[in-house]
Enzyme design. Structure first.
Site, PDB file in Angstrom:
ATOM      1  N   GLU A  10       0.845  -1.206   0.000  1.00 21.96           N
ATOM      2  CA  GLU A  10       0.000   0.000   0.000  1.00 21.96           C
ATOM      3  C   GLU A  10       0.873   1.246   0.000  1.00 21.96           C
ATOM      4  O   GLU A  10       1.857   1.325   0.741  1.00 21.96           O
ATOM      5  CB  GLU A  10      -0.901   0.050   1.236  1.00 21.96           C
ATOM      6  N   ARG A  53      -4.410  -8.434 -17.564  1.00 22.55           N
ATOM      7  CA  ARG A  53      -5.652  -7.760 -17.192  1.00 22.55           C
ATOM      8  C   ARG A  53      -5.297  -6.715 -16.146  1.00 22.55           C
ATOM      9  O   ARG A  53      -4.681  -7.032 -15.128  1.00 22.55           O
ATOM     10  CB  ARG A  53      -6.663  -8.753 -16.604  1.00 22.55           C
ATOM     11  N   LYS A  67      -6.080  -5.182 -23.756  1.00 24.36           N
ATOM     12  CA  LYS A  67      -6.764  -5.286 -25.054  1.00 24.36           C
ATOM     13  C   LYS A  67      -5.716  -5.115 -26.159  1.00 24.36           C
ATOM     14  O   LYS A  67      -4.855  -5.972 -26.304  1.00 24.36           O
ATOM     15  CB  LYS A  67      -7.890  -4.254 -25.118  1.00 24.36           C
TER      16      LYS A  67
HETATM   17  N1  DSN Z   1     -15.720  -6.041 -21.664  1.00 19.61           N
HETATM   18  C1  DSN Z   1     -14.937  -5.060 -22.383  1.00 19.61           C
HETATM   19  C2  DSN Z   1     -15.132  -5.158 -23.850  1.00 19.61           C
HETATM   20  O1  DSN Z   1     -15.299  -6.252 -24.331  1.00 19.61           O
HETATM   21  O2  DSN Z   1     -15.119  -4.150 -24.539  1.00 19.61           O
HETATM   22  C3  DSN Z   1     -15.152  -3.675 -21.928  1.00 19.61           C
HETATM   23  O3  DSN Z   1     -15.193  -3.606 -20.561  1.00 19.61           O
END
Ligand code: DSN
Length: 416
Positions: A54, A233, A227
Site C-alpha cells: 500500500e 488484465r 486489449k
Molecule cells: N468487456 C470489455 C469489452 O469487451 O469491450 C469492456 O469492458
C-alpha cells in the site's frame, strides 16, 4: 509445466488445460481480447503476488518493498513514455476501477458527466443506468450518427451549455472511428469541464502512433492494459501533473487497497514490449486486418455500422441477414470463431439478444494472420451464419477453422 498445480488441484488444472487447448484451436475475434507474451505470463505468475505494498514507490506502509518499488517505477516511466503523459498511476486493478477512481478524484456526488450513450458504443462505466455510478453522478448523453459514426459537435456544444458538465468523457467499446479530441476540448473549455478519454480499446493503436493521442490536449486518460496493448488484465490512469496528487490519492487510499504487484510487474513488461519498433508493425497489421475483414464482409452483404473501421474493430448490424446477434454468436462458436453479440445504434432488440455482433483483429494479428486469412475468416463467418441449422455443415466448417488456427500457432512452448 504446471506439475504442482496438477498435483494440488487436478480440477482447476484440467480446466486450464482445456482452456489452453481452446485458445490454440479457435479463432478469437473478441475485440477486447488478445494473447499476452510468455514474458508477461511469467511476470503475472511470479512471486510479486506475495507482497503487500500500500502506498507508492518509496512511500509505503509496509517494509520489504525495495524490489516492488523498482518494478512499479519501471511501469510508471514506461507508461508515461508510451503515451507522452506527464503522470501515470499503474495501480488500478482494471478499467472500471480506474474510471471510478478518476470520478472520485475530480467530482462530487451529483456532479454532471457528459458521456457517450452505451447503445452508440459507450461503456457501462460511463454511467449506464444499471451501474452504481449512475446513482452517484448525473450522466447526460451524446450520440453519434448511426450511419456515418460522426459526432454532431454543434449538438454536443448545445448539450454542454445546457447541462454544464464538470467532466466531458470520450471513449468507447464498440465504435470504429477515430476521435476529434480538439473539438471535445474546445467545448470543454467553453463550459469549464475536465476532459477524460477512456482509451481501453484503442490504447495499443495510440501507443503505436496509429490513432490520435488525447494528450497533450486532454486532462486525463484511462485504459485497460489487456486489449490492443496486449498486456495483463489491469488498469492504468494517465494525467496532467496538476492532477497527479488528486488521482493518486483517489486510487489509494481512496478506492483501492494494496496494489496487485504481480499485475504491475506484468504491466511493466507489456509497456516495454509496446515501446519496441515491432509493436508498431503489429498495430499497423491489426488495422490492415480489420480493413480487410470489413471489405470482405461487405462484399458478402454484411452491414458494417458507421460505414467501416478506422481501428481494430467492426460492429455488424445483422438485421438484413434475418439472424439475431445471439444466434450468430452461437453458430460461430460452434465452428470455432469466438466473438460477442452486441447492441447496435438505435437497436430495437434486447441486450442479451441484440441485432449485432462485434469483432476485432488484435488476437488474430498476434497469431500472425494477415489479409488473406481475414478473407477466409469472413467466408467462414458467412457460411456458418447461412448454414446455422445444418449441423453437418457446421462440423465441416469447424474442421476448416481449426485447421486455419493450427497453421498460426500460439503458445507453442507452453504445454499444460
Ligand atoms: N468487456 C470489455 C469489452 O469487451 O469491450 C469492456 O469492458
Amino acid at each position: 509445466m504446471m506439475e504442482a498445480l496438477k498435483n494440488t488441484d487436478p480440477e482447476t488444472y484440467a480446466a486450464l488445460r482445456e482452456e489452453l487447448a481452446r485458445q490454440k484451436t479457435t479463432i478469437d475475434l473478441i475485440a477486447s481480447e488478445n494473447y499476452v507474451s510468455l514474458a508477461v505470463l511469467e511476470a503475472l505468475g511470479s512471486v510479486a503476488t506475495n507482497k503487500y505494498s500500500e502506498g507508492y514507490p518509496n512511500k509505503r506502509y509496509y517494509a520489504g518493498n525495495k524490489n516492488i518499488d523498482a518494478i512499479e517505477q519501471l511501469a510508471i516511466e514506461r507508461a508515461k513514455k508510451l503515451f507522452q503523459a506527464e503522470h501515470a498511476n499503474v495501480q488500478p486493478h482494471s478499467g472500471a476501477p480506474a474510471n471510478i477512481a478518476v470520478y472520485n478524484a475530480i467530482l462530487e456526488p451529483g456532479d454532471t458527466i457528459l458521456a457517450m450513450h452505451l447503445n452508440y458504443g459507450g461503456h457501462l462505466t460511463h454511467g449506464h443506468a444499471v451501474t452504481t455510478l449512475a446513482k452517484t453522478y448525473n450522466f447526460v448523453r451524446y450520440k453519434v450518427n448511426k450511419n456515418t459514426g460522426e459526432i454532431d459537435f454543434k449538438e454536443l456544444e448545445e448539450i454542454a451549455k445546457k447541462e454544464k458538465p464538470k467532466l466531458i468523457l470520450v471513449g468507447y467499446s464498440a465504435y470504429s472511428k477515430d476521435l476529434d479530441y480538439a473539438a471535445f476540448k474546445r467545448i470543454a473549455d467553453l463550459v469549464g469541464a475536465y476532459t477524460m478519454a477512456d482509451i481501453a480499446h484503442i490504447a495499443g493503436l495510440i501507443a503505436a502512433g496509429e490513432m490520435k493521442n488525447p494528450f497533450p490536449l486532454f486532462d486525463i486518460v484511462t485504459t485497460t492494459t489487456h486489449k490492443t496493448l496486449r498486456g495483463p488484465r489491469g488498469g492504468l490512469i494517465l494525467c496532467k501533473e496538476k492532477l497527479a496528487a488528486q488521482i493518486d490519492k483517489a486510487v489509494f487510499p481512496g478506492f483501492q487497497g494494496g496494489p496487485h504487484d504481480n499485475g504491475i510487474a506484468a504491466k511493466a513488461v507489456c509497456f516495454k514490449e509496446a515501446l519496441e519498433p515491432s509493436f508498431k508493425e503489429y498495430v499497423k497489421q491489426i488495422k490492415n486486418n480489420a480493413t480487410a475483414l470489413c471489405k470482405e464482409l461487405q462484399k458478402l452483404g454484411f452491414t458494417i455500422c458507421f460505414g467501416g473501421t478506422e481501428n481494430h474493430l467492426l460492429l455488424i448490424n445483422l438485421e438484413n441477414k434475418q439472424v439475431s446477434g445471439a444466434e450468430a454468436e452461437k453458430a460461430l462458436e460452434k465452428v470455432g470463431i469466438v466473438l460477442n453479440k452486441n447492441m447496435v445504434p438505435e437497436d430495437k432488440r434486447r441486450p442479451m439478444d441484440p441485432s449485432g455482433i462485434r469483432m476485432g483483429t488484435p488476437a488474430v494479428t498476434t497469431r500472425g494472420m494477415k489479409e488473406e486469412e481475414m478473407e477466409k475468416i469472413a467466408h467462414f463467418m458467412h457460411e456458418a451464419i447461412v448454414n446455422r441449422e445444418d449441423e453437418a455443415k457446421l462440423l465441416e466448417l469447424k474442421e476448416q477453422v481449426t485447421s486455419l488456427a493450427k497453421q498460426f500457432p500460439i503458445y507453442q512452448d507452453l504445454t499444460y
